[in-house]
Enzyme design. Structure first.
Site, short mmCIF file in Angstrom:
data_model
loop_
_atom_site.label_atom_id
_atom_site.label_comp_id
_atom_site.label_asym_id
_atom_site.label_seq_id
_atom_site.Cartn_x
_atom_site.Cartn_y
_atom_site.Cartn_z
N ARG A 190 0.86 -1.19 0.00
CA ARG A 190 0.00 0.00 0.00
C ARG A 190 0.89 1.23 0.00
O ARG A 190 1.75 1.38 0.86
CB ARG A 190 -0.91 0.02 1.24
CG ARG A 190 -2.08 1.04 1.10
CD ARG A 190 -2.88 1.17 2.38
NE ARG A 190 -2.11 1.84 3.41
CZ ARG A 190 -2.03 1.42 4.68
NH1 ARG A 190 -2.66 0.34 5.09
NH2 ARG A 190 -1.29 2.10 5.56
N GLU B 82 4.44 7.27 2.69
CA GLU B 82 5.28 6.10 2.88
C GLU B 82 4.79 4.97 1.98
O GLU B 82 3.69 5.03 1.44
CB GLU B 82 5.28 5.63 4.34
CG GLU B 82 3.91 5.18 4.83
CD GLU B 82 3.92 4.77 6.29
OE1 GLU B 82 4.99 4.81 6.93
OE2 GLU B 82 2.84 4.42 6.81
N ASN C 79 4.23 0.82 2.19
CA ASN C 79 4.08 -0.27 3.16
C ASN C 79 4.28 -1.61 2.49
O ASN C 79 3.61 -1.93 1.49
CB ASN C 79 2.69 -0.22 3.79
CG ASN C 79 2.41 1.10 4.48
OD1 ASN C 79 2.77 1.30 5.63
ND2 ASN C 79 1.77 2.02 3.77
N SER D 30 -2.95 -2.98 5.85
CA SER D 30 -4.30 -3.33 6.30
C SER D 30 -5.37 -2.42 5.72
O SER D 30 -5.10 -1.47 5.01
CB SER D 30 -4.35 -3.30 7.82
OG SER D 30 -4.00 -2.01 8.30
N LYS E 261 12.05 2.86 6.35
CA LYS E 261 12.08 4.29 6.02
C LYS E 261 13.45 4.71 5.50
O LYS E 261 13.56 5.61 4.67
CB LYS E 261 11.70 5.11 7.26
CG LYS E 261 10.36 4.76 7.87
CD LYS E 261 9.22 4.96 6.90
CE LYS E 261 7.87 4.76 7.56
NZ LYS E 261 7.64 3.36 7.99
N LYS F 259 11.27 10.04 11.31
CA LYS F 259 10.70 8.70 11.23
C LYS F 259 11.75 7.65 11.57
O LYS F 259 12.85 7.66 11.02
CB LYS F 259 10.18 8.42 9.82
CG LYS F 259 9.04 9.32 9.37
CD LYS F 259 8.56 8.92 7.99
CE LYS F 259 7.38 9.74 7.52
NZ LYS F 259 6.87 9.27 6.21
N GLU G 179 6.58 0.39 11.82
CA GLU G 179 5.27 0.45 11.18
C GLU G 179 4.19 0.41 12.26
O GLU G 179 4.46 0.03 13.40
CB GLU G 179 5.08 -0.74 10.23
CG GLU G 179 6.16 -0.86 9.16
CD GLU G 179 6.19 0.31 8.20
OE1 GLU G 179 5.16 0.99 8.05
OE2 GLU G 179 7.25 0.56 7.62
N GLY G 180 2.96 0.80 11.88
CA GLY G 180 1.84 0.63 12.78
C GLY G 180 1.32 1.89 13.43
O GLY G 180 0.34 1.87 14.14
N ARG H 82 -8.14 7.36 4.61
CA ARG H 82 -8.22 7.51 6.06
C ARG H 82 -8.24 9.00 6.38
O ARG H 82 -7.42 9.76 5.86
CB ARG H 82 -7.03 6.84 6.75
CG ARG H 82 -7.02 5.32 6.62
CD ARG H 82 -5.72 4.72 7.08
NE ARG H 82 -4.62 5.15 6.21
CZ ARG H 82 -3.34 4.92 6.47
NH1 ARG H 82 -2.99 4.29 7.57
NH2 ARG H 82 -2.41 5.33 5.63
#
Length: 518
Positions: free
Chosen positions: A132, A152, A154, A159, A329, A403, A407-408, A493
């Site tokens: 993603r 970024e 992923n 998800s 990153k 950064k 992740e998350g 989002r």
């Protein structure tokens, strides 16, 4: 007045209440759901209730040309990260000894597991990525043309593909059933793009299963214990069976530590539940990780050993250790350095458009920077001997994000928190962090947000920022290093304008969808 500064359209309180009622009941009827927080320890062995996921009542306006550009870019990004993953020397230089692995314990564990696998001999040379790529609209100054910049890329546990499809369906339902009370001429059916992310992501898993070559094998979902975002995963599981007759088994790392094994031919074997000596164990074709992206997923050395065991098998990993490292990153920052991207991708393959999608980035330990030195203000305290990358992060702090290799959500350092953070960051750990110029989304955009399980308090109107994610998959590797890939869907989002972090699961954002505008 633009679609952005006049969004959302004005509607009456009773209309907001009706949309909220329709949205939440649609969500409850269509698996747009979370499991509720656990009120007991341990949690019940099986779910007994669910709440709707956090959602937006109105879709977000996205310029039609930028939405098309983001979708077009995905194929180039798929190819780029496949090639990066297959360049062992490049990844070793950045993420291995002498690089991030020396100063970041988690990255070090992942890299050393990958190095050990190579020394033993790799049993499976194919990699599967379900990717993603996340973007924000960028408008440096009000009135400027709006552009598209990547947040970024992923490569692990990307998800909300399934729930993004459900929320897009919800917005189409609200339009069809209410016309959004004729609140805006933009809210017409042709401006609601289709979203078939579930089928698209599943097609990538099915392609890898087919490449494995054992039709009776199953796909393993590695999941976190007490996962609340389970419906986003289950919808993929159901589609795999309904469309391809491929079965899924779900296991946590702790369950796999206790039971997973390799056959002499390095097939990955999982016992049936309940264990039954008279039944053959389950052979796994694809390992799909919805866990393993954060240090908390590895509470002990045995868990890292289990991850290595899975990787040593013939099962196709999604992602492999190498592909997980490629999503770091630091890799993104190095790719943005002059001439590096072009090592992997030509202009004809999309290198110029990809480079145009990046903000300026640099490492805190760098001395060569992509930005000219800025003059420090009187309140900036510079430290003698610090590298140029750290100095510039101090000077430009109010326009930057720092950064780490995580992740998350919830891991970054923003604006005013940067200088105090740099004061406490050990010098040796600088190479694990990157600085990135903040993207500046259009200001004045509003929305109605309904938090998870909180419909009784109604929709909350406020100024928002929306992040567009584009999904893709790539199956690559083997002797000829062939890459098969597709662009397969999208999500949005949305969060409050004053919120820096953006994860839905972390509680910062709500799920949203696209409204195309010209």
């Amino acid at each position: 007045m633009s679609a952005f500064t006049s969004w959302p359209p004005d509607i009456a309180p009773d209309q907001v209440a009706e949309l909220t009622h329709l949205a939440t009941t649609y969500a409850l009827s269509h698996a747009l759901l979370y499991l509720p927080p656990h009120s007991s320890a341990p949690p019940p062995p099986a779910p007994t209730s669910a709440i709707h996921a956090p959602l937006s009542l109105f879709p977000t306006p996205i310029p039609r040309n930028l939405f098309a550009r983001a979708r077009r870019l995905q194929r180039a990004y798929n190819l780029l990260y496949a090639r990066v993953t297959m360049d062992t020397a490049f990844l070793d230089e950045i993420m291995g000894e002498g690089g991030v692995a020396d100063v970041d314990d988690f990255t070090g564990e992942i890299w050393r597991a990958w190095k050990g696998l190579r020394e033993e001999g790799v049993a499976q040379h194919l990699h599967l990525g379900l990717f993603r790529s996340d973007y924000l609209l960028h408008q440096p100054v009000e009135g400027d043309e709006i552009g598209l910049k990547q947040v970024e890329f992923n490569t692990i546990s990307s998800s909300f593909g399934a729930l993004s499809q459900q929320v897009a369906g919800m917005h189409r339902h609200l339009q069809a059933s209410t016309g959004y009370f004729d609140a805006s001429p933009l809210l017409k059916p042709e401006n609601f793009p289709p979203n078939d992310t579930v089928q698209g992501l599943v097609s990538g898993i099915a392609e890898a299963h087919k490449a494995y070559g054992v039709p009776s094998a199953r796909v393993l979902f590695v999941v976190q214990p007490n996962e609340r975002n389970v419906f986003d995963q289950r919808l993929l599981e159901y589609e795999l069976f309904q469309r391809y007759k491929i079965y899924v088994v779900r296991r946590t790392f702790s369950e796999l530590t206790a039971a997973a094994s390799l056959s002499p031919a390095r097939a990955l074997l999982i016992p049936t539940i309940p264990p039954d000596a008279s039944r053959s164990p389950i052979e796994i074709s694809v390992v799909y990780y919805r866990a393993g992206y954060t240090p908390t997923d590895y509470p002990n050395p045995e868990t890292y050993a289990t991850r290595a065991l899975l990787e040593r098998s013939r099962a196709i990993q999604c992602p492999s250790l190498a592909l997980q490292l490629a999503g770091g990153k630091k890799v993104q920052q190095v790719l943005a350095s002059p001439g590096v991207l072009e090592r992997f991708l030509s202009s004809e393959e999309g290198a110029d458009e990809i480079r145009d999608s990046w903000m300026a980035m640099w490492g805190l330990d760098d001395d060569a920077l992509p930005v000219p030195p800025a003059k420090p203000s009187a309140d900036v305290h510079l430290v003698d001997g610090e590298p140029s990358g750290t100095r510039e992060a101090r000077v430009r702090a109010e326009s930057l994000v720092l950064k780490p290799q995580r992740e998350g959500g919830g891991n970054n350092v923003y604006r005013s928190a940067i200088r105090p953070f740099l004061d406490t960051l050990p010098a040796r750990e600088r190479r694990a962090w990157i600085a990135m110029e903040l993207i500046r989304p259009p200001q004045g955009v509003g929305g109605y947000l309904v938090r998870a399980g909180d419909a009784q308090n109604g929709a909350v109107k406020g100024k928002v920022i929306s992040e567009l994610g584009i999904f893709g998959w790539a199956l690559f590797g083997g002797e000829e290093k062939i890459v098969k890939d597709e662009e397969v869907g999208w999500l949005v989002r949305t969060k409050g304008q004053d919120v820096d972090e953006g994860g839905v699961a972390a509680g910062f954002s709500v799920l949203d969808s696209v409204l195309l505008v010209d």
